[in-house]
Design a protein around this motif. Structure first.
Motif, PDB file in Angstrom:
ATOM      1  N   PHE A  62       0.825  -1.211   0.000  1.00  0.00           N
ATOM      2  CA  PHE A  62       0.000   0.000   0.000  1.00  0.00           C
ATOM      3  C   PHE A  62       0.858   1.259   0.000  1.00  0.00           C
ATOM      4  O   PHE A  62       0.662   2.165  -0.812  1.00  0.00           O
ATOM      5  N   SER A  63       1.839   1.328   0.900  1.00  0.00           N
ATOM      6  CA  SER A  63       2.627   2.550   1.025  1.00  0.00           C
ATOM      7  C   SER A  63       3.499   2.806  -0.196  1.00  0.00           C
ATOM      8  O   SER A  63       3.904   3.944  -0.442  1.00  0.00           O
ATOM      9  N   SER A  64       3.782   1.760  -0.986  1.00  0.00           N
ATOM     10  CA  SER A  64       4.663   1.897  -2.152  1.00  0.00           C
ATOM     11  C   SER A  64       3.910   2.087  -3.458  1.00  0.00           C
ATOM     12  O   SER A  64       4.538   2.226  -4.513  1.00  0.00           O
ATOM     13  N   MET A  65       2.576   2.075  -3.411  1.00  0.00           N
ATOM     14  CA  MET A  65       1.782   2.306  -4.620  1.00  0.00           C
ATOM     15  C   MET A  65       1.721   3.811  -4.896  1.00  0.00           C
ATOM     16  O   MET A  65       0.763   4.500  -4.552  1.00  0.00           O
ATOM     17  N   LEU A  66       2.756   4.324  -5.538  1.00  0.00           N
ATOM     18  CA  LEU A  66       2.890   5.764  -5.715  1.00  0.00           C
ATOM     19  C   LEU A  66       1.747   6.361  -6.512  1.00  0.00           C
ATOM     20  O   LEU A  66       1.380   7.523  -6.308  1.00  0.00           O
ATOM     21  N   PHE A 308       6.500  -2.153  -5.195  1.00  0.00           N
ATOM     22  CA  PHE A 308       5.317  -2.334  -4.357  1.00  0.00           C
ATOM     23  C   PHE A 308       4.904  -3.803  -4.204  1.00  0.00           C
ATOM     24  O   PHE A 308       3.921  -4.102  -3.539  1.00  0.00           O
ATOM     25  N   VAL A 309       5.641  -4.711  -4.811  1.00  0.00           N
ATOM     26  CA  VAL A 309       5.359  -6.135  -4.598  1.00  0.00           C
ATOM     27  C   VAL A 309       6.358  -6.679  -3.575  1.00  0.00           C
ATOM     28  O   VAL A 309       6.032  -6.846  -2.403  1.00  0.00           O
ATOM     29  N   PHE A 310       7.571  -6.977  -4.005  1.00  0.00           N
ATOM     30  CA  PHE A 310       8.605  -7.448  -3.073  1.00  0.00           C
ATOM     31  C   PHE A 310       9.798  -6.513  -3.186  1.00  0.00           C
ATOM     32  O   PHE A 310      10.544  -6.561  -4.163  1.00  0.00           O
ATOM     33  N   ARG A 311       9.968  -5.673  -2.174  1.00  0.00           N
ATOM     34  CA  ARG A 311      11.045  -4.675  -2.278  1.00  0.00           C
ATOM     35  C   ARG A 311      12.415  -5.328  -2.264  1.00  0.00           C
ATOM     36  O   ARG A 311      13.362  -4.805  -2.862  1.00  0.00           O
ATOM     37  N   SER A 312      12.561  -6.475  -1.585  1.00  0.00           N
ATOM     38  CA  SER A 312      13.863  -7.142  -1.550  1.00  0.00           C
ATOM     39  C   SER A 312      14.243  -7.652  -2.935  1.00  0.00           C
ATOM     40  O   SER A 312      15.398  -7.526  -3.361  1.00  0.00           O
ATOM     41  N   LEU A 313      13.286  -8.225  -3.653  1.00  0.00           N
ATOM     42  CA  LEU A 313      13.574  -8.739  -4.998  1.00  0.00           C
ATOM     43  C   LEU A 313      13.806  -7.602  -5.982  1.00  0.00           C
ATOM     44  O   LEU A 313      14.700  -7.669  -6.830  1.00  0.00           O
TER      45      LEU A 313
END
Length: 619
Positions: A62-66, A308-313
């Protein structure tokens, strides 16, 4: 010597740290078998472990869906690689609390048998204990964290994360997480001790606790200001992301867990918390980008390689990952929905020398660009994005990959011709792409073999090389198109352009410039030691071990780039495709011309020197 409990004992285990939960898994299986398929407390703890992970993941998404949250971001800076790496093991606290909870459950044992699923009195008891015990206890603990010794040896690592994120909430030392475990556990222990415990209470309280922590650390102001105007007392019952962000920035105020009431009582409430919250709601931190890179989705699997899915990947170059296959069907369904309903959206951003650079994504996948019936819709999406950028006041918009396909829109010419009064400069960035490829070629090379010879890039590369007295073997079956390119070269250099129709003609040439995909059979014609320089997407597969395969044309952004936390497809960290870099250079130079259609060979060296001047380097 490090302070006690300031580092995790399993810090060096990597993914093997999850094996610490193996006894809990074994116990859950044992309970399942002994209860004839019934759910025991060990299994409840495992389910809760997974659900808590999902809470943090969904909050991060949610927080990364710019495209949805950018106007309400509290701290406008981007999440960079340093913070992502630092918070990589944010889930250590889940393992710690699962182990502690399992020991408590095993110790109590039969005392938990017969606990009801729901017990309403337990919910009230836990809420009361949270307010009168957990909230003031955390407040006092948190204030103590900011004393010199504890802050420097423990709490400073938490504050080293500059941009609050849901994962930041869990990022801290073992000591702090043990204290948080006690704060969270006391209401539950009290309710169970009073005889009002239930399974539902454990799930509800723990997940609600995590949700509120993620909410405060989301860096997205979710509370409308009018709520606090209509009911002012709510200001003291629930904190906001703005409220917590002020604490992270100033460190001497807003210490509460969830209820600012205790900051009020302790005289540590920042007076500007609510005014700033109202300003954030009004879009104070929303800003028009100076530069936009207009990309598109490559395929279903790589569509999950986004922040916004997997920030590590997404913080590492894209590569096939078995984890992504689990979500393939979901990603495929989203692709279909995007095809029907979605419009161009904002994916990521970074700052460079005070300028805001954003990546927008046309919601179309690579294969769709080759469907005749889809082309008009794709061009309409690109056109709407350009007109939107023009209306906003964007200075430069760079077209990525297939968005500038010659057969689709003439490398952007279609839009510039249709809208001659555009203020935004539309560029394809291929001039710098050509420059990168050409500067990879050793100075002593006398002959090259060129596939994709009649493409926009192929044409420019051939014309540039022939002017350097380099013989160019151009693979093309169309004599007409070859002659057209040859005539563009000055008469004295035309002799260096040679048409060939078969790969066999290059069997003695060790410099191949590849603009189309090559099969193993076609690659076998290259002699041992051949260097493949390529501008084909996707890149050719490296079948030959006795040859050198260059990467796609790319450049590393300047060292002073800020807030960059995701990799561009298969590029390394801080590296972008050359067409992206070309748009960046266009913006930094302040050039006022469009760069569309055929590449101007005369400008290849000009653009290359400008890129180096601004600190971009070949990748």
């Amino acid at each position: 010597m490090a302070a006690p409990l300031s580092s995790w004992p399993w810090a060096n285990l990597g993914l093997y740290k999850y094996l610490l939960c193996a006894p809990l898994v074994a116990k859950a299986i044992s309970e399942w078998n002994s209860h004839g398929g019934g759910v025991g407390w060990s299994l409840h703890l495992l389910i809760l472990f997974i659900l808590r992970g999902f809470v943090f993941q969904f909050a991060h998404t949610f927080s990364s869906m710019l495209y949805y949250t950018r106007r309400r971001r509290v701290i406008p800076h981007g999440l960079d690689f340093h913070q992502i790496d630092q918070e990589w093991d944010w889930d250590n606290f889940l393992i710690l609390q699962a182990l502690i909870a399992s020991m408590v459950v095993w110790q109590v044992g039969p005392g938990l048998d017969g606990v009801p699923v729901v017990q309403s009195k337990g919910w009230l008891m836990a809420l009361l204990l949270h307010v009168v015990v957990s909230e003031p206890l955390f407040y006092l603990l948190h204030r103590s964290y900011h004393r010199e010794y504890i802050f420097s040896h423990y709490h400073s690592i938490h504050h080293s994360s500059l941009v609050p994120q849901p994962m930041t909430a869990a990022f801290g030392t073992p000591l702090e997480n043990l204290a948080m475990t006690a704060v969270m556990a006391l209401p539950l222990l009290g309710a169970f001790a009073a005889g009002y415990g239930s399974v539902g209470l454990v799930y509800a309280y723990v997940l609600a606790f995590d949700f509120l922590r993620c909410l405060g650390y989301s860096n997205v102001e979710v509370f409308p200001a009018r709520i606090f105007h209509s009911w002012p007392f709510l200001r003291y019952l629930i904190y906001t992301p703005t409220y917590l962000s002020i604490h992270h920035q100033e460190k001497d105020c807003n210490f509460c867990l969830f209820m600012p009431l205790f900051d009020l009582l302790g005289n540590t409430m920042n007076k500007k918390s609510w005014d700033l919250q109202e300003e954030i709601n009004s879009g104070k931190n929303d800003r028009v980008p100076d530069f936009v890179f207009l990309a598109h989705v490559v395929d279903v699997i790589s569509s999950m390689h986004v922040p916004f899915v997997f920030r590590s990947l997404s913080s590492k170059p894209f590569m096939a990952n078995p984890l992504l296959l689990i979500f393939w069907l979901l990603a495929f369904a989203i692709m279909l929905l995007m095809w029907v309903f979605s419009k161009t959206f904002t994916l990521s951003f970074y700052y460079l020398r005070g300028s805001l650079h954003q990546t927008w994504v046309v919601p179309r996948y690579g294969f769709q660009y080759f469907l005749p019936f889809a082309r008009q819709g794709i061009n309409e999406q690109i056109e709407m994005a350009i007109l939107r950028a023009d209306k906003l006041g964007v200075k430069v918009l760079s077209l990525a990959a297939l968005n500038k396909n010659e057969s689709l829109n003439g490398g952007g010419t279609l839009f510039v011709s249709k809208h001659p009064d555009l203020k935004v400069r539309v560029v394809h960035g291929n001039t710098l792409t050509a420059a990168v490829i050409l500067n990879e070629i050793p100075r002593d090379v006398k002959e090259v073999f060129l596939t994709g010879a009649t493409s926009k890039l192929g044409r420019a590369i051939a014309l540039y090389l022939c002017r350097k007295n380099i013989r160019v073997l151009m693979l093309t079956l169309s004599t007409e198109r070859f002659l057209k390119i040859q005539k563009e070269a000055p008469a004295k250099y035309q002799q260096y352009l040679v048409q060939v129709t078969k790969y066999q003609a290059a069997k003695n040439c060790k410099t191949w410039i590849v603009g189309k995909w090559l099969s193993p059979r076609e690659q076998r014609w290259a002699p041992t030691g051949t260097h493949f320089h390529q501008f084909v997407v996707p890149p050719i597969i490296r079948f030959r071990r006795d040859c050198i395969y260059g990467n796609l044309a790319a450049m590393k952004l300047p060292e002073d780039v800020q807030g960059l936390g995701s990799c561009e497809y298969t590029m390394e960290r801080g590296v972008v495709h050359a067409c992206h870099a070309g748009g960046v250079v266009h913006c930094l130079e302040g050039w006022t011309h469009h760069e569309v259609g055929a590449i101007d060979v005369e400008r290849i060296d000009v653009v290359w020197r400008a890129a180096l001047k601004h600190g971009l380097t070949p990748a």
